[in-house]
Design an enzyme around this catalytic site. Structure first.
Site, PDB file in Angstrom:
ATOM      1  CG  ASP A   1      -2.136   0.877   1.042  1.00  0.00           C
ATOM      2  OD1 ASP A   1      -2.043   1.880   0.326  1.00  0.00           O
ATOM      3  OD2 ASP A   1      -3.188   0.555   1.630  1.00  0.00           O
TER       4      ASP A   1
ATOM      5  CG  HIS B   1      -3.104   5.210  -0.777  1.00  0.00           C
ATOM      6  ND1 HIS B   1      -3.122   3.925  -1.281  1.00  0.00           N
ATOM      7  CD2 HIS B   1      -3.535   6.018  -1.778  1.00  0.00           C
ATOM      8  CE1 HIS B   1      -3.572   3.960  -2.530  1.00  0.00           C
ATOM      9  NE2 HIS B   1      -3.826   5.212  -2.854  1.00  0.00           N
TER      10      HIS B   1
ATOM     11  CB  SER C   1      -4.029  -2.493   3.419  1.00  0.00           C
ATOM     12  OG  SER C   1      -3.385  -1.917   2.303  1.00  0.00           O
TER      13      SER C   1
END
Length: 1227
Positions: A757, A759, A810
């Site tokens: 991930d 972000h 995630s």
């Protein structure tokens, strides 16, 4: 008053009445087709009629009658006519304007028959019919053209004409009441009230009026921007029987606004909320018993007189509500203090205890040369700045006057008022429409949604004209300034002033029925110190008249043009300001409520030089015969001076404070300019450099933390404070290193975005907030594997670990980290956060794999409290015990939870697919087949930015642009918005962030639930297959959708197409953020990431528009505003893998292969199929006119097995990728 109205009022005083529920919801349950809507009469109508629900009173009256009867049987006392869209304006969508009156009449007659039948059955419970006037599909106070904020696609007069026609038909059809409902633009509702009152007068009837508005979102405002109280104030003149709220929100969200309305409304209160908020399918899930329980609590709290339901509610909901409120006492009408209740976007109530109200005078062409020039030169943007400055300087009302010989005053007034409506920082205050021309006044009144003031009317043209104008003002809903002016001329003496005001008051209150609190007398302020003896007592006469009016004319207010009194000293501003200050000091003491002033030039009485104040008082109070001469002599001394030369000194005053206070001030205000200088001074005074951090710097950050916790500072301010702190610490680090000292912190936390991930905006914000509260943060960045997270936690001896993630894969990685922590013997707390995480997932999937404390943290603002509790010797055990008990309850509830709608087999779902006549439809041919690289400048994309999510990133709740004027966060939102635009300017000018993308259009056809994508128009060579999932819950009245449904089936023989795209806000995003981090600048680090994210979304919006208009070209004439683009008011959709309509992330790989995304853009996919950079968007394009967004939601094992077979994956692998969507336990 008719006996039926008296009967209704008696019922309202005895019990809570029940309104019906959703009409559209019930019509949908009949699953009517196009032929049903047409019937025989409209079989050959030239356009589609399906969806024209109101037409059913003519084509299928038995369906509407059955719905009415079902609601009466459920316990409804009042039913609404099926006329929500029956105005000529709304019927234009179906080319049926000419049928408006017939439909309204038929609907009322049909409802009347049903009501009479039920009343005959149970005479002790009479039933009533409310004739519905809907909001129309136009907005009178909002421009539909983002490039022309003054433009309107409907006029007040147009609305009045449409509403009059509907009202006449509803009355003649037998309605007992008129319900103006779902008001999202108050100006539309004011037109409806005007129309209803006018039509009642023409028909010689008087029915009760019901009004119900719509609070559109969590901002607590209508779509046109008004708060609940402002909305009520704007329509109070309707003298409605009931006032209420409906639609948009469910009971949970609507409760606070109904509570507020019940507190302020002098009339009965209604509420008919939705059955909760719509789910991903656009359906409503709140069941009847749960909703009724909430409504019962409202009733017990004393909020309600009438209750019903709106969207999603059914007879079952109404029956449950009817039982829930049975026997409970209705709300008692409160005694509201008498006050002049005005409004812009926000209320302004002027009562006996109110302070003096400043009316800004500079937006007046007769009083401001600058404003006149700007209007004459049509520099309206600069003219708006004049209005804005008045409000910023303290004007609570702004006076607008366009009376100038060389101006088209009507056109100028309309344009300026329409422009103000689009400026929330100005529109928040009420408007005073100032003109000597009645036509200009009326034009202005037709433009303002709030309750304004008209300045002015008088009896100079006789009593008949005075009464006529006053009656119209009452119908428009305005307060009025009445000049002390009659047939004999202006009143100049105290006796004449009260004589005229007394006469006008009697006429207005007794003959017109004007509320006395809405009468504002202007007893004429004339210039003093003119050298003419007869003028010497003018100010004293006005002041005395104020006392007379307050004594003799209850509740009336007093105003005046304050600048008039000092006219003799024009050109000498300091003396004029002194005259105004003294005049107001005495006039206000005698009852003056408001004045037209220059809000930025008001001196304070006590701050005036004594000699000047005394000389002015001599003139104002006419204490000396030589007062004028003495003031003239003294005036030259003050010409050109300023009475407040200390402004700049005050602004810099804090720089003279002792250093510790200066450091605190810099931290709280986010000022970096002097931080190194002050930090060095503090270091020189300290024994050791570490003491500067542990002393004044941490003291300052403690203040920041307290203010943030109390809601007095907001996240952007906190991040700026952290930037100051980091720069101070960075300055001190070499000195601390030299002395080998370490500061004391409250604890140490390792944070990371999990493997796969990319972000990290939310994680970064959490880190900053914790640092501001003296926690040491070790931030490992993004795509961090479990092994690194745990190794680092051991190395730094961390007190806590925090995991973040945005994409659904995630969630599995977080479970993996928890398992590893357990295996390695960790006992420290594990915190979980991120957009896809939830309390339920944490409790069910993560906590059970780790014996240490595991806590889900919803947002950054809650992190500090959670961390403090987990590291507290006194709070930890209790907090952990409570959390574990709470999560155990969550798990039990999850285990018992049954699906809201039962599942169906995959075969049954496919049998209920999207039914469409493909033989009668020709898909649009794509103009540009193949793959193309696309670039767009920041300047182009900023016009497509949806700013609301940007503010959400910074934990500022509210919808753009209204958030900029929010009472709580508005000021900070404005600062943040300016900083964002400044950064966009810099990024654009320096070309340091470069959005890029790729798009492709391909021949395609549906095969089952998949879409075959072909190399060329021969359609013989399949280059890839896009796999999709189908909704698998029972969908009574609706299809079980799959995205493949929106592409022509291969067997149909129709040639169709599909598009794909991938865009990024810029590959440079991470490097820019790292550069800011190196400068200890978290604020700009988060800012650049947030803006890159917005640019990516804007690029997706921009590119989709280009596809519709050019590349695919099926909508070449589309012309939508940015707001319409954000609301997706266009043909076609662009669903993204990983989102509700196609939740499986590995499908991104198909897009990457088709478009060769990495080759064309540099964008990459991680092992979890997250896109890099984080500010990236990818998806599919569908052109079908009926294509729509929906959520696949839960699927069953038969579809998982089928999908695994189609994709060539194992069932276990598919279950892993689709874990959040599984409707069964895969373990």
């Amino acid at each position: 008053m008719s006996s039926k109205v008296e009967q209704l009022r008696a019922q309202l005083n005895e019990r809570i009445l029940v309104l019906d529920g959703g009409m559209g919801t019930m019509i949908q349950s009949y699953r009517l087709n196009e032929a049903d809507f047409r019937g025989e009469r409209f079989a050959d109508w030239p356009c589609d009629l399906k969806g024209n629900n109101d037409l059913l009173v003519l084509s299928k009256p038995e369906v509407i009658a059955a719905i009415h009867n079902a609601y009466f049987e459920a316990g409804a006392d009042i039913i609404e006519t099926n006329t929500f869209n029956s105005t000529t304006i709304a019927m234009a969508d179906y080319q049926m304007e000419s049928l408006s009156a017939e439909i309204n009449f038929a609907a009322a007659k049909l409802a009347r028959a049903c009501a009479d039948e039920w009343t005959a059955r149970t005479p002790e419970k009479p039933r009533y019919v409310a004739g519905v006037l809907g909001p129309t599909n136009r907005t009178a106070s909002i421009s539909p053209d983002v490039n022309d904020p003054a433009f309107r696609n409907i006029t007040f007069d147009g609305l009045v004409a449409a509403y009059r026609e509907s009202t006449k038909a509803l009355v003649e059809g037998g309605a007992d009441l008129i319900l103006i409902e779902t008001v999202f633009d108050t100006l539309n509702a004011k037109a409806a009230v005007f129309a209803v009152k006018t039509e009642f007068e023409a028909l010689g009837v008087e029915l009760p009026i019901m009004i119900s508005g719509t609070i559109t979102d969590a901002s607590g405002r209508t779509l046109s921007g008004q708060t609940t109280e402002a909305f009520y104030n704007s329509l109070r003149h309707a003298e409605a029987l009931t006032f209420g709220l409906n639609c948009a929100l469910g009971p949970d969200e609507l409760r606070q606004y109904v509570q507020e309305l019940s507190r302020i409304a002098e009339c009965y209160v209604t509420a008919h909320p939705n059955a909760g908020l719509p789910n991903a399918f656009g359906e409503y899930d709140l069941d009847a018993d749960t909703m009724a329980k909430q409504i019962r609590e409202w009733a017990q709290a004393g909020f309600l007189n009438i209750v019903g339901g709106c969207c999603g509610t059914t007879p079952q909901h109404i029956a449950a509500m009817s039982r829930a409120v049975e026997g409970l006492a209705p709300r008692k009408l409160p005694e509201i203090p008498v006050a002049c209740r005005l409004s812009g976007l926000e209320p302004l109530n002027i009562g006996e205890d109110s302070l003096f109200v400043n009316v800004g005078e500079r937006t007046n062409v007769t009083g401001s040369a600058k404003f006149k020039r700007l209007i004459k030169e049509e520099k309206y943007s600069e003219a708006l700045d004049v209005a804005r400055q008045q409000v910023e300087n303290g004007a609570q009302i702004i006076d607008i006057n366009m009376d100038e010989g060389m101006l088209d005053a009507e056109a100028a007034m309309v344009r300026f008022l329409n422009l103000i409506a689009g400026e929330p920082d100005i529109a928040r205050v009420p408007i005073m429409i100032d003109s000597s021309k009645w036509d200009v006044i009326e034009k202005g009144l037709k433009c303002i949604q709030g309750k304004g003031i008209v300045n002015s009317i008088s009896m100079k043209e006789g009593v008949d004209a005075f009464i006529h104008h006053a009656k119209l003002l009452r119908r428009y809903g305005a307060a009025v300034v009445v000049m002390a002016f009659d047939e004999q001329g202006q009143a100049d003496t105290r006796a004449r002033k009260i004589e005229i005001c007394r006469r006008a008051y009697k006429i207005l209150t007794e003959e017109v029925g004007f509320p006395p609190e809405d009468i504002i007398f202007d007893p004429n302020i004339f210039a003093v110190a003119t050298g003419i003896e007869e003028h010497n007592n003018y100010a004293q006469d006005f002041i005395g008249a104020c006392e007379d009016i307050k004594r003799e004319l209850p509740h009336a207010l007093i105003s005046g043009g304050v600048s008039n009194v000092s006219f003799s000293f024009r050109g000498n501003d300091p003396v004029r300001e002194a005259i105004h200050a003294v005049f107001l000091y005495y006039a206000i003491r005698n009852g003056m409520d408001m004045g037209i002033v220059n809000a930025g030039q008001l001196a304070i009485y006590d701050d005036l030089p004594a000699e000047l104040r005394d000389a002015v008082e001599d003139v104002i109070l006419n204490r000396r015969d030589d007062g004028t001469e003495r003031l003239l002599e003294l005036a030259e001394k003050y010409r050109g001076s300023k009475t407040d030369d200390t402004a700049n000194a005050q602004q810099a005053e804090w720089r003279s404070w002792e250093v510790n206070k200066r450091l605190e001030y810099s931290l709280v205000k986010g000022i970096t300019e002097f931080i190194e200088q002050d930090t060095e001074e503090a270091r020189q005074q300290a024994t050791r450099p570490i003491e500067v951090i542990e002393g004044p710097l941490m003291d300052g950050m403690n203040v920041v933390g307290d203010l943030f916790g109390e809601g007095k500072m907001f996240l952007p301010q906190v991040v700026k404070s952290a930037r100051v702190m980091k720069q101070a610490v960075a300055y001190l680090e070499p000195f601390i290193e030299a002395s080998k000292e370490q500061g004391k912190t409250n604890g140490k936390m390792v944070i990371a975005t999990v493997k796969g991930d990319v972000h990290d905006i939310g994680k970064n914000i959490v880190g900053v907030v914790l640092q501001c509260n003296n926690y040491e943060i070790v931030d490992l960045g993004v795509m961090v594997p479990a092994e690194k997270i745990l190794r680092t936690a051991k190395e730094v001896n961390a007190d806590l670990i925090g995991l973040s993630g945005l994409i659904t894969p995630s969630l599995d990685e977080m479970v993996n980290v928890a398992k590893e922590m357990e295996r390695q013997g960790f006992t420290i707390p594990l915190l979980i956060g991120g957009a896809t995480t939830s309390k339920a997932h944490t409790a069910v999937k993560i906590e059970q794999n780790y014996s240490g404390p595991t806590v889900y943290v919803q947002n950054a603002s809650r992190t500090v409290g959670v961390v403090a509790a987990l590291l507290s010797d006194t709070q930890r055990d209790d907090f952990v015990a409570r959390t574990r008990k709470e999560y155990e309850t969550v798990r039990i509830q999850h285990g018992r939870k049954k699906p809201r709608t039962p599942p169906v087999t995959l075969e049954a779902a496919r049998d209920n697919d999207f039914a469409f006549d493909w033989q009668a439809y020709t898909p649009p041919v794509a103009h540009r087949l193949g793959v193309q690289e696309v670039e767009a400048s920041i300047e182009t994309l900023r016009n497509y930015i949806d700013w609301t999510p940007f503010f959400m990133t910074w934990s500022l709740a509210g919808k753009y642009p209204r958030i900029l004027e929010d009472e709580v966060v508005g000021v900070e939102a404005q600062r943040l918005f300016k900083d964002a635009n400044d950064m966009l300017d810099k990024l654009s000018a320096e070309k340091t962030l470069n959005p890029r993308g790729v798009v492709g259009l391909f021949p395609a056809n549906r095969v089952g639930d998949d879409i075959e994508i072909y190399r060329d128009e021969t359609r013989t060579h399949v280059i890839n297959v896009s796999h999709h999932l189908r909704q698998q819950t029972e969908k009574t009245g609706f299809a079980n959708y799959c995205l493949a449904d929106f592409v022509a089936p291969k067997l149909s023989g129709k040639a169709d197409y599909i598009g794909a795209f991938a865009v990024t806000g810029g590959l440079e995003e991470d490097a820019l953020a790292d550069a800011f981090e190196a400068q200890h600048d978290d604020y700009n680090k988060i800012m650049v990431k947030a803006l890159a994210d917005r640019l990516a979304e804007a690029f997706a919006e921009y590119l989709h528009e280009r596809v519709r208009k050019v590349y695919w070209g099926y909508a070449p004439n589309e012309n939508l505003s940015n707001e319409e683009l954000i609301r997706e008011n266009y043909q076609g959709i662009r669903p993204a893998p990983g989102y509700p309509a196609c939740p499986e992330h590995t499908e991104k790989a198909t897009i990457w292969e088709l478009l060769e995304v990495e080759k064309h853009t540099g964008m990459k996919l991680t092992e979890s199929f997250a896109m890099w950079p984080g500010a990236s968007v990818s998806g599919w394009y569908f052109s079908h006119p009926d294509s729509k967004y929906y959520a696949v939601a839960q699927i069953q094992r038969d579809q998982v097995e089928d999908y695994a077979r189609r994709k060539g994956m194992s069932v276990t692998e598919v279950e892993r990728w689709l874990a959040p969507n599984l409707g069964y336990d895969a373990d």
